[in-house]
Design an enzyme around this catalytic site. Structure first.
Site, PDB file in Angstrom:
ATOM      1  N   LYS A  74       0.841  -1.208   0.000  1.00  0.00           N
ATOM      2  CA  LYS A  74       0.000   0.000   0.000  1.00  0.00           C
ATOM      3  C   LYS A  74       0.874   1.256   0.000  1.00  0.00           C
ATOM      4  O   LYS A  74       0.619   2.200  -0.738  1.00  0.00           O
ATOM      5  CB  LYS A  74      -0.898  -0.029   1.240  1.00  0.00           C
ATOM      6  CG  LYS A  74      -1.530   1.297   1.575  1.00  0.00           C
ATOM      7  CD  LYS A  74      -2.313   1.246   2.858  1.00  0.00           C
ATOM      8  CE  LYS A  74      -1.539   1.544   4.115  1.00  0.00           C
ATOM      9  NZ  LYS A  74      -1.150   2.947   4.316  1.00  0.00           N
ATOM     10  N   PRO A 178       2.658  16.460  11.514  1.00  0.00           N
ATOM     11  CA  PRO A 178       2.612  17.674  10.689  1.00  0.00           C
ATOM     12  C   PRO A 178       3.171  17.426   9.287  1.00  0.00           C
ATOM     13  O   PRO A 178       3.748  16.367   9.021  1.00  0.00           O
ATOM     14  CB  PRO A 178       3.518  18.642  11.455  1.00  0.00           C
ATOM     15  CG  PRO A 178       4.453  17.765  12.213  1.00  0.00           C
ATOM     16  CD  PRO A 178       3.730  16.477  12.500  1.00  0.00           C
ATOM     17  N   ILE A 179       2.989  18.417   8.383  1.00  0.00           N
ATOM     18  CA  ILE A 179       3.589  18.293   7.038  1.00  0.00           C
ATOM     19  C   ILE A 179       4.524  19.480   6.769  1.00  0.00           C
ATOM     20  O   ILE A 179       4.748  19.865   5.625  1.00  0.00           O
ATOM     21  CB  ILE A 179       2.529  18.151   5.926  1.00  0.00           C
ATOM     22  CG1 ILE A 179       1.547  19.336   5.917  1.00  0.00           C
ATOM     23  CG2 ILE A 179       1.777  16.854   6.040  1.00  0.00           C
ATOM     24  CD1 ILE A 179       0.764  19.437   4.599  1.00  0.00           C
ATOM     25  N   ASP A 180       5.059  20.051   7.857  1.00  0.00           N
ATOM     26  CA  ASP A 180       5.925  21.227   7.710  1.00  0.00           C
ATOM     27  C   ASP A 180       7.152  20.949   6.833  1.00  0.00           C
ATOM     28  O   ASP A 180       7.620  21.835   6.116  1.00  0.00           O
ATOM     29  CB  ASP A 180       6.362  21.729   9.098  1.00  0.00           C
ATOM     30  CG  ASP A 180       7.058  20.644   9.912  1.00  0.00           C
ATOM     31  OD1 ASP A 180       6.544  19.509   9.944  1.00  0.00           O
ATOM     32  OD2 ASP A 180       8.117  20.919  10.502  1.00  0.00           O
ATOM     33  N   LEU A 181       7.660  19.725   6.860  1.00  0.00           N
ATOM     34  CA  LEU A 181       8.869  19.430   6.083  1.00  0.00           C
ATOM     35  C   LEU A 181       8.564  19.368   4.581  1.00  0.00           C
ATOM     36  O   LEU A 181       9.396  19.741   3.756  1.00  0.00           O
ATOM     37  CB  LEU A 181       9.510  18.120   6.562  1.00  0.00           C
ATOM     38  CG  LEU A 181       9.882  18.121   8.053  1.00  0.00           C
ATOM     39  CD1 LEU A 181      10.399  16.759   8.487  1.00  0.00           C
ATOM     40  CD2 LEU A 181      10.925  19.194   8.343  1.00  0.00           C
ATOM     41  N   ASP A 360       5.723   0.563  12.053  1.00  0.00           N
ATOM     42  CA  ASP A 360       4.504  -0.106  11.590  1.00  0.00           C
ATOM     43  C   ASP A 360       4.442  -1.578  12.018  1.00  0.00           C
ATOM     44  O   ASP A 360       3.444  -2.259  11.732  1.00  0.00           O
ATOM     45  CB  ASP A 360       4.396  -0.017  10.054  1.00  0.00           C
ATOM     46  CG  ASP A 360       3.930   1.354   9.597  1.00  0.00           C
ATOM     47  OD1 ASP A 360       3.584   2.184  10.450  1.00  0.00           O
ATOM     48  OD2 ASP A 360       3.922   1.602   8.379  1.00  0.00           O
ATOM     49  N   ILE A 382       9.216   6.988  16.689  1.00  0.00           N
ATOM     50  CA  ILE A 382       8.809   7.717  15.472  1.00  0.00           C
ATOM     51  C   ILE A 382       7.551   8.554  15.724  1.00  0.00           C
ATOM     52  O   ILE A 382       7.485   9.713  15.338  1.00  0.00           O
ATOM     53  CB  ILE A 382       8.557   6.739  14.294  1.00  0.00           C
ATOM     54  CG1 ILE A 382       9.777   5.827  14.083  1.00  0.00           C
ATOM     55  CG2 ILE A 382       8.203   7.499  13.012  1.00  0.00           C
ATOM     56  CD1 ILE A 382      11.044   6.517  13.619  1.00  0.00           C
TER      57      ILE A 382
HETATM   58  C1  UD1 Z   1       4.967   6.779   6.427  1.00  0.00           C
HETATM   59  C2  UD1 Z   1       4.120   5.555   6.249  1.00  0.00           C
HETATM   60  C3  UD1 Z   1       3.622   5.056   7.604  1.00  0.00           C
HETATM   61  C4  UD1 Z   1       4.792   4.859   8.564  1.00  0.00           C
HETATM   62  C5  UD1 Z   1       5.661   6.105   8.615  1.00  0.00           C
HETATM   63  C6  UD1 Z   1       6.935   5.896   9.432  1.00  0.00           C
HETATM   64  C7  UD1 Z   1       3.163   5.892   4.056  1.00  0.00           C
HETATM   65  C8  UD1 Z   1       1.954   6.180   3.245  1.00  0.00           C
HETATM   66  N1  UD1 Z   1       3.010   5.878   5.392  1.00  0.00           N
HETATM   67  O1  UD1 Z   1       4.125   7.781   6.987  1.00  0.00           O
HETATM   68  O2  UD1 Z   1       2.937   3.831   7.408  1.00  0.00           O
HETATM   69  O3  UD1 Z   1       4.289   4.612   9.857  1.00  0.00           O
HETATM   70  O4  UD1 Z   1       6.055   6.496   7.295  1.00  0.00           O
HETATM   71  O5  UD1 Z   1       7.658   4.833   8.941  1.00  0.00           O
HETATM   72  O6  UD1 Z   1       4.218   5.625   3.519  1.00  0.00           O
HETATM   73  N2  UD1 Z   1       7.166  14.628  10.470  1.00  0.00           N
HETATM   74  C9  UD1 Z   1       7.275  15.984  10.741  1.00  0.00           C
HETATM   75  N3  UD1 Z   1       7.045  16.861   9.714  1.00  0.00           N
HETATM   76  C10 UD1 Z   1       6.725  16.451   8.450  1.00  0.00           C
HETATM   77  C11 UD1 Z   1       6.635  15.070   8.196  1.00  0.00           C
HETATM   78  C12 UD1 Z   1       6.862  14.177   9.227  1.00  0.00           C
HETATM   79  O7  UD1 Z   1       7.552  16.387  11.866  1.00  0.00           O
HETATM   80  O8  UD1 Z   1       6.535  17.308   7.575  1.00  0.00           O
HETATM   81  C13 UD1 Z   1       7.406  13.662  11.567  1.00  0.00           C
HETATM   82  C14 UD1 Z   1       6.156  12.836  11.886  1.00  0.00           C
HETATM   83  O9  UD1 Z   1       5.307  13.513  12.777  1.00  0.00           O
HETATM   84  C15 UD1 Z   1       6.777  11.594  12.492  1.00  0.00           C
HETATM   85  C16 UD1 Z   1       8.078  11.438  11.708  1.00  0.00           C
HETATM   86  O10 UD1 Z   1       8.349  12.709  11.128  1.00  0.00           O
HETATM   87  O11 UD1 Z   1       7.072  11.813  13.840  1.00  0.00           O
HETATM   88  C17 UD1 Z   1       8.048  10.404  10.617  1.00  0.00           C
HETATM   89  O12 UD1 Z   1       6.905  10.602   9.835  1.00  0.00           O
HETATM   90  P1  UD1 Z   1       6.856  10.258   8.285  1.00  0.00           P
HETATM   91  O13 UD1 Z   1       8.023   9.423   7.903  1.00  0.00           O
HETATM   92  O14 UD1 Z   1       6.621  11.499   7.517  1.00  0.00           O
HETATM   93  O15 UD1 Z   1       5.549   9.372   8.206  1.00  0.00           O
HETATM   94  P2  UD1 Z   1       4.590   9.297   6.964  1.00  0.00           P
HETATM   95  O16 UD1 Z   1       5.395   9.544   5.736  1.00  0.00           O
HETATM   96  O17 UD1 Z   1       3.384  10.113   7.201  1.00  0.00           O
END
Ligand code: UD1
Length: 487
Positions: A74, A178-181, A360, A382
Site C-alpha cells: 500500500k 505535521p507536514i511542515d517538512l 509499523d 517515530i
Molecule cells: C509513512 C508511512 C507510515 C509509517 C511512517 C513511518 C506511508 C503512506 N506511510 O508515513 O505507514 O508509519 O512512514 O515509517 O508511507 N514529520 C514531521 N514533519 C513532516 C513530516 C513528518 O515532523 O513534515 C514527523 C512525523 O510527525 C513523524 C516522523 O516525522 O514523527 C516520521 O513521519 P513520516 O516518515 O513522515 O511518516 P509518513 O510519511 O506520514
C-alpha cells in the site's frame, strides 16, 4: 456502494459466542450510528448513513499452518499513483493491493479530473491512470482526513500544474503528524506557500532545483519532494532522506517515466530536473508490513507458516529480532518460513527509520511479547502516541505498563477473548494476532481501520487455519426524532 451481506450467525459453526458480548456491541452501535460523506465521481459530496459496521470474530487456539500470500505494498502504491499526476500519458501499475486507501486515492485523483481504471480479480490488481485533463488541483479535507497520504499529491500538482490546494491533515490517532517538512522543501524549490481556511496553497510557475536537508527523516516527505523535483529546472540535492524500500520503488517508477534520479535508498538523493515525463508500466513491490504481520502471527501461534510473495530483505530487522526470541526463520528470495517449537523469549525493541525496526510493526510485536518468557520493553521513537493497542491488549489479559514512549510487557499472561476496539491500522493487526492465541472469542470492532491497509486479511488467515469471520451488522432505521451522529 457497498453490498450489505446477510446477517451471519457466528456462534453456530465454531461454538457459542461469549454470552452477552454481541448484544453489548450492537447496543453501542445503535446508540452511536455513523454517517459518512462519500465523494462522488463528479467531485461532489454526498452524506449517507453508514449502516454497516464490520467486525471480526476470532476464536483463538489454532496454529497457522500452510502458505499465505502477500499483496502489493500500500505504501508504495500510494505515491506511485500520485506520480501519475506528473505526466499526461497513462501510467499502468500492477500488484496494486485491493485495500480502502487505494480506493480513497482513486477518488482523490478522479476528483481532480483524472481517468482512473481499477481492475480487481485474478488477472488484475492493476490500475491505469491518465492525468491528461486535470482540472481541479485540490485535495479536500474530507479525503485528507481519512488518509494522510493524500498529501503526496502536493508536490506533483505544483510541479505539473503550477498550483495546488491541499487540506492540512490535522491530528491523528498516532500523533500530531505535521507536514511542515513537505512545505519547507517546496519553498526551497521556489514555490510560494500560503495557508488559509485549513488549506495549504502552493504556487510556482516552474519549480527550480535546490538543496533540501530534512530536519527529520520523513518517508512521504522524501517521496513528495522527489516527485516535485523531477520537473524542476536544474538539479535538486536532498539530504537526510528516508531510505525505505517504498522510496526506492517510487524512484524506479519515476526513472521509467523519464526522470533522472540517483541515490534513492541512501540518505542523499539527487534529481536532475527534466521538462516532461512520459507514461510507464510498473509492478509495485510486495508489502513488507503485511509480510511481517503474518510472520509474527505464524511465530506466535506455534505453527509452520510460509509467507509467500514477499522480499525478506525488506524486513531484516524484524526477522533478526524473531530469531533472538527463539523463532526458527528460513528465507528464500521471495518467501519466509517460520516455525516455533520452543517457548518464545522476551527481547526489547526500539522503533527506528529504515533499516531499523519499523514503527509499523511495533503493535504486532507487542502482541507477541505478551506471550514471551520474561519482560520486554518496546520503545516508540517515530510517533508520539502509538500505544492505543496496549490498553486493548490489557483488556484481553496482557500485563503492559505504558510510560511515555515506552511500554513494559511482562510476558506469558494468558489472553482471553474480549470485545476490543481497533484504533488504527497497525493496532488492529496487533489485536487480530492476539486474538489468534486468546482463549475463546474476541470481537474486534471498527475493522474499517484494518481494511485500509490489509487485503481481505480474514480470508488469508482462514486459509492457513485461523478461525476468523467478518460480520456485517445491519442497524435498524433511525426514527426522524433522533439527531444524526456524525463521524
Ligand atoms: C509513512 C508511512 C507510515 C509509517 C511512517 C513511518 C506511508 C503512506 N506511510 O508515513 O505507514 O508509519 O512512514 O515509517 O508511507 N514529520 C514531521 N514533519 C513532516 C513530516 C513528518 O515532523 O513534515 C514527523 C512525523 O510527525 C513523524 C516522523 O516525522 O514523527 C516520521 O513521519 P513520516 O516518515 O513522515 O511518516 P509518513 O510519511 O506520514
Amino acid at each position: 456502494m457497498k453490498m450489505i451481506p446477510k446477517r451471519q450467525n457466528i456462534g453456530s459453526a465454531q461454538g457459542p459466542t461469549t454470552p452477552g458480548l454481541l448484544e453489548a456491541v450492537n447496543g453501542n452501535l445503535r446508540r452511536n450510528p455513523v454517517r459518512v460523506r462519500v465523494l462522488r465521481f463528479d467531485g461532489s459530496q454526498l452524506t449517507v448513513p453508514e449502516n454497516l459496521m464490520d467486525k471480526f470474530v476470532v476464536r483463538g487456539g489454532n496454529p497457522l499452518i500452510g502458505s499465505i500470500r502477500v499483496s502489493g505494498a500500500k505504501n508504495a502504491a500510494l505515491p506511485a499513483m500520485a506520480a501519475a499526476i506528473l505526466t499526461e500519458e497513462p501510467v499502468v501499475l500492477e500488484n496494486i493491493p485491493d485495500v480502502r486507501d487505494i480506493q480513497t486515492e482513486r477518488n482523490l485523483l478522479v476528483s481532480m479530473g483524472a481517468e482512473v481504471e481499477l481492475g480487481y480479480g485474478r488477472a488484475s490488481h492493476r490500475t491505469t491512470m491518465c492525468c491528461r485533463n486535470l482540472v481541479n488541483p485540490e485535495a479536500a479535507y474530507e479525503l485528507v482526513k481519512t488518509m494522510r497520504a493524500s498529501t503526496l499529491v502536493l508536490g506533483p500538482l505544483v510541479a505539473r500544474m503550477g498550483r495546488a490546494r491541499v487540506s492540512l491533515p490535522g491530528g491523528c490517532a498516532i500523533g500530531a503528524r505535521p507536514i511542515d517538512l513537505h512545505i519547507k522543501g517546496l519553498e526551497k524549490l521556489g514555490a510560494t506557500i500560503t495557508q488559509e481556511h485549513g488549506y495549504i496553497e502552493a504556487a510556482a510557475e516552474r519549480l527550480r532545483g535546490g538543496n533540501i536537508s530534512f530536519d527529520k527523516i520523513t518517508v512521504t516527505g522524501t517521496e513528495d519532494l522527489m516527485m516535485a523535483a523531477t520537473l524542476a529546472d536544474g538539479e535538486t540535492v536532498m539530504e537526510n532522506c528516508a531510505r525505505e524500500p517504498e522510496v526506492i520503488d517510487l524512484a524506479v517508477l519515476l526513472n521509467k517515466m523519464g526522470a533522472k534520479i540517483t541515490g534513492a535508498g541512501t540518505s542523499t538523493i539527487r534529481i536532475q530536473g527534466v521538462s516532461k515525463l512520459g507514461g510507464a508500466k510498473h509492478r509495485i513491490i510486495p508489502d513488507r508490513i503485511e509480510a511481517g504481520t503474518f510472520v509474527i502471527a505464524g511465530a506466535l501461534t506455534g505453527g509452520d507458516l510460509t509467507v509467500a510473495n514477499c522480499d525478506p530483505t525488506h524486513i531484516g530487522s524484524l526477522l533478526q529480532k524473531l530469531e533472538d526470541c527463539g523463532v526458527t526463520v528460513r528465507t528464500t528470495q521471495d518467501s519466509i518460513r517460520v516455525t516455533n517449537g520452543h517457548r518464545l523469549k522476551a527481547s526489547d525493541i526500539s522503533t527506528e527509520e529504515y533499516p531499523g525496526f519499523p514503527t509499523d510493526m511495533q503493535a504486532q510485536y507487542m502482541a507477541l511479547a505478551t506471550q514471551s518468557e520474561g519482560t520486554s520493553t518496546v520503545t516508540e521513537n517515530i510517533f508520539e502516541n502509538r500505544f492505543m493497542h496496549a490498553q486493548e491488549l490489557v483488556r484481553m489479559g496482557a500485563n503492559i505498563k505504558v510510560e511515555g514512549h515506552r511500554a513494559v510487557i511482562r510476558g506469558r499472561t494468558p489472553l482471553s477473548g474480549a470485545a476490543v476496539q481497533c484504533s488504527d491500522l497497525r493496532a488492529s493487526a496487533s489485536l487480530v494476532i492476539a486474538a489468534l492465541v486468546a482463549e475463546g472469542e474476541t470481537i474486534l470492532d471498527r475493522v474499517y481501520h484494518i481494511d485500509r491497509g490489509y487485503e481481505r486479511i480474514e480470508e488469508k488467515l482462514r486459509g492457513v487455519g485461523a478461525q476468523i469471520k467478518r460480520l456485517g451488522e445491519i442497524l435498524p432505521k433511525r426514527s426522524a426524532a433522533q439527531p444524526a451522529g456524525v463521524a
